[in-house]
Design an enzyme around this catalytic site. Sequence first.
Site, PDB file in Angstrom:
ATOM      1  N   SER A 152       0.850  -1.200   0.000  1.00  0.00           N
ATOM      2  CA  SER A 152       0.000   0.000   0.000  1.00  0.00           C
ATOM      3  C   SER A 152       0.882   1.244   0.000  1.00  0.00           C
ATOM      4  CB  SER A 152      -0.878   0.026   1.255  1.00  0.00           C
ATOM      5  OG  SER A 152      -1.573   1.253   1.353  1.00  0.00           O
ATOM      6  N   TYR A 165      -1.843  -0.313  10.593  1.00  0.00           N
ATOM      7  CA  TYR A 165      -1.999  -0.716   9.192  1.00  0.00           C
ATOM      8  C   TYR A 165      -0.787  -0.291   8.361  1.00  0.00           C
ATOM      9  CZ  TYR A 165      -3.991  -0.967   4.450  1.00  0.00           C
ATOM     10  OH  TYR A 165      -4.212  -1.244   3.121  1.00  0.00           O
TER      11      TYR A 165
HETATM   12  N1  NAD Z   1      -8.694  -0.110  -1.160  1.00  0.00           N
HETATM   13  C1  NAD Z   1      -7.582   0.594  -1.156  1.00  0.00           C
HETATM   14  O1  NAD Z   1      -7.595   1.808  -1.398  1.00  0.00           O
HETATM   15  C2  NAD Z   1      -6.256  -0.067  -0.862  1.00  0.00           C
HETATM   16  C3  NAD Z   1      -5.115   0.729  -0.929  1.00  0.00           C
HETATM   17  C4  NAD Z   1      -3.881   0.154  -0.688  1.00  0.00           C
HETATM   18  C5  NAD Z   1      -3.778  -1.203  -0.423  1.00  0.00           C
HETATM   19  N2  NAD Z   1      -4.914  -1.958  -0.356  1.00  0.00           N
HETATM   20  C6  NAD Z   1      -4.728  -3.393  -0.101  1.00  0.00           C
HETATM   21  O2  NAD Z   1      -5.325  -4.128  -1.155  1.00  0.00           O
HETATM   22  C7  NAD Z   1      -5.729  -5.414  -0.682  1.00  0.00           C
HETATM   23  C8  NAD Z   1      -7.188  -5.653  -1.011  1.00  0.00           C
HETATM   24  O3  NAD Z   1      -7.955  -4.680  -0.306  1.00  0.00           O
HETATM   25  P1  NAD Z   1      -9.419  -4.237  -0.743  1.00  0.00           P
HETATM   26  O4  NAD Z   1      -9.443  -2.755  -0.689  1.00  0.00           O
HETATM   27  O5  NAD Z   1      -9.834  -4.932  -1.970  1.00  0.00           O
HETATM   28  O6  NAD Z   1     -10.229  -4.762   0.529  1.00  0.00           O
HETATM   29  P2  NAD Z   1     -11.503  -5.746   0.643  1.00  0.00           P
HETATM   30  O7  NAD Z   1     -11.839  -5.721   2.081  1.00  0.00           O
HETATM   31  O8  NAD Z   1     -12.520  -5.355  -0.367  1.00  0.00           O
HETATM   32  O9  NAD Z   1     -10.903  -7.151   0.219  1.00  0.00           O
HETATM   33  C9  NAD Z   1     -10.032  -7.878   1.058  1.00  0.00           C
HETATM   34  C10 NAD Z   1     -10.247  -9.358   0.799  1.00  0.00           C
HETATM   35  O10 NAD Z   1      -9.362 -10.098   1.658  1.00  0.00           O
HETATM   36  C11 NAD Z   1     -10.097 -11.181   2.206  1.00  0.00           C
HETATM   37  N3  NAD Z   1      -9.485 -11.609   3.460  1.00  0.00           N
HETATM   38  C12 NAD Z   1      -9.436 -10.951   4.629  1.00  0.00           C
HETATM   39  N4  NAD Z   1      -8.815 -11.672   5.574  1.00  0.00           N
HETATM   40  C13 NAD Z   1      -8.449 -12.840   4.975  1.00  0.00           C
HETATM   41  C14 NAD Z   1      -7.771 -14.010   5.417  1.00  0.00           C
HETATM   42  N5  NAD Z   1      -7.362 -14.132   6.696  1.00  0.00           N
HETATM   43  N6  NAD Z   1      -7.539 -14.997   4.535  1.00  0.00           N
HETATM   44  C15 NAD Z   1      -7.971 -14.892   3.252  1.00  0.00           C
HETATM   45  N7  NAD Z   1      -8.648 -13.827   2.783  1.00  0.00           N
HETATM   46  C16 NAD Z   1      -8.866 -12.802   3.631  1.00  0.00           C
HETATM   47  C17 NAD Z   1     -11.499 -10.622   2.403  1.00  0.00           C
HETATM   48  O11 NAD Z   1     -12.479 -11.630   2.566  1.00  0.00           O
HETATM   49  C18 NAD Z   1     -11.667  -9.813   1.123  1.00  0.00           C
HETATM   50  O12 NAD Z   1     -12.178 -10.582   0.072  1.00  0.00           O
HETATM   51  C19 NAD Z   1      -5.445  -5.427   0.831  1.00  0.00           C
HETATM   52  O13 NAD Z   1      -4.185  -6.023   1.070  1.00  0.00           O
HETATM   53  C20 NAD Z   1      -5.392  -3.938   1.151  1.00  0.00           C
HETATM   54  O14 NAD Z   1      -4.654  -3.679   2.326  1.00  0.00           O
HETATM   55  C21 NAD Z   1      -6.151  -1.428  -0.565  1.00  0.00           C
END
Ligand code: NAD
Length: 272
Positions: A152, A165
């Site tokens: 991230s 985080y």
């Molecule tokens: N949304 C953003 O702006 C953003 C920015 C930077 C990084 N990220 C990163 O991108 C990735 C995806 O995030 P997102 O925004 O799509 O969030 P989201 O919550 O929509 O998706 C996260 C997914 O991870 C799964 N998950 C959670 N815990 C788990 C576990 N223990 N085992 C297996 N699966 C698990 C959830 O069920 C979900 O499907 C994450 O690593 C997040 O930190 C997101």
Amino acid sequence: MSTESRSYIDLSGRTAVVTGGGNGIGKGIVHRLSAAGAEVYVADIDDSAASAVAAEVRASGGTSDSGAVDVTEQSSADLMISNAIDRFGKVDILVNNAGVGGAAGWTEREEGSIEDWQAVFEVNVLGIVHSIKSVSQHMIDRGSGKIVNIASGAGRRGSPGFAHYSSSKASAINVTQAFAYKLASSKINVNSVCPGIIWTSLWEDISARRLKSSRDTTSTGREYFERRFEGVPLGREQTPDDVGNAVVFLASDKAKNITGQALNVDGGSMMN
Ligand SMILES: NC(=O)c1ccc[n+]([C@@H]2O[C@H](COP(=O)([O-])OP(=O)(O)OC[C@H]3O[C@@H](n4cnc5c(N)ncnc54)[C@H](O)[C@@H]3O)[C@@H](O)[C@H]2O)c1
């Protein structure tokens, strides 16, 4: 002169495993990998979401299967990889995308609790380590492999109130470098992608938490989110497909000499 005959990215014949592939960014990654020709095993703690995404891929002509995984458990990650190998014969690409913002109820807390620190390190860091440990011998035996970890922009800079985080994501970048060194002699590339701000359920939660802590009772979560990308140089939000396209590149042979890197997909918010 170039020795490559085609300039587009073709992942036909490659098998990818995507953790957290049932929702948000992971779902975008799954669809972009499939569009590039890869067979995709969708793994998520949310089994029904993973199954629905695999069905979407099949409905659009791709090849996909799914299974439940909890990446905080080594045995569960081992089962995910062995199931994918049973189904597709091999794993060429592992995308560690599963992530959380804290322990249950984290949006209600202005500062991360110890449980929040534990939860993010268990999923966002150990989740990566477990899955790499599960797949690495298979990739070493085959003398090839691509691993992409979703870190991230938060991992580039400490974040007040969200330190648990942001430090887990800084650790994800560091872990990427460590495994890139460790696996380089087997021609396995390990990189990370640093998304900026993408409207998923995670960002809905972040917006709700920030509106609550700033006592803002009039803005919607989406309005708060939109104010956040006003300062982004390219002036627009990023999407799951944007991250998926970066993953497709890093998972391809076009990126064969790129390893240990962290690629920002953030409209220019971080320039390094
Ligand atoms: N949304 C953003 O702006 C953003 C920015 C930077 C990084 N990220 C990163 O991108 C990735 C995806 O995030 P997102 O925004 O799509 O969030 P989201 O919550 O929509 O998706 C996260 C997914 O991870 C799964 N998950 C959670 N815990 C788990 C576990 N223990 N085992 C297996 N699966 C698990 C959830 O069920 C979900 O499907 C994450 O690593 C997040 O930190 C997101």
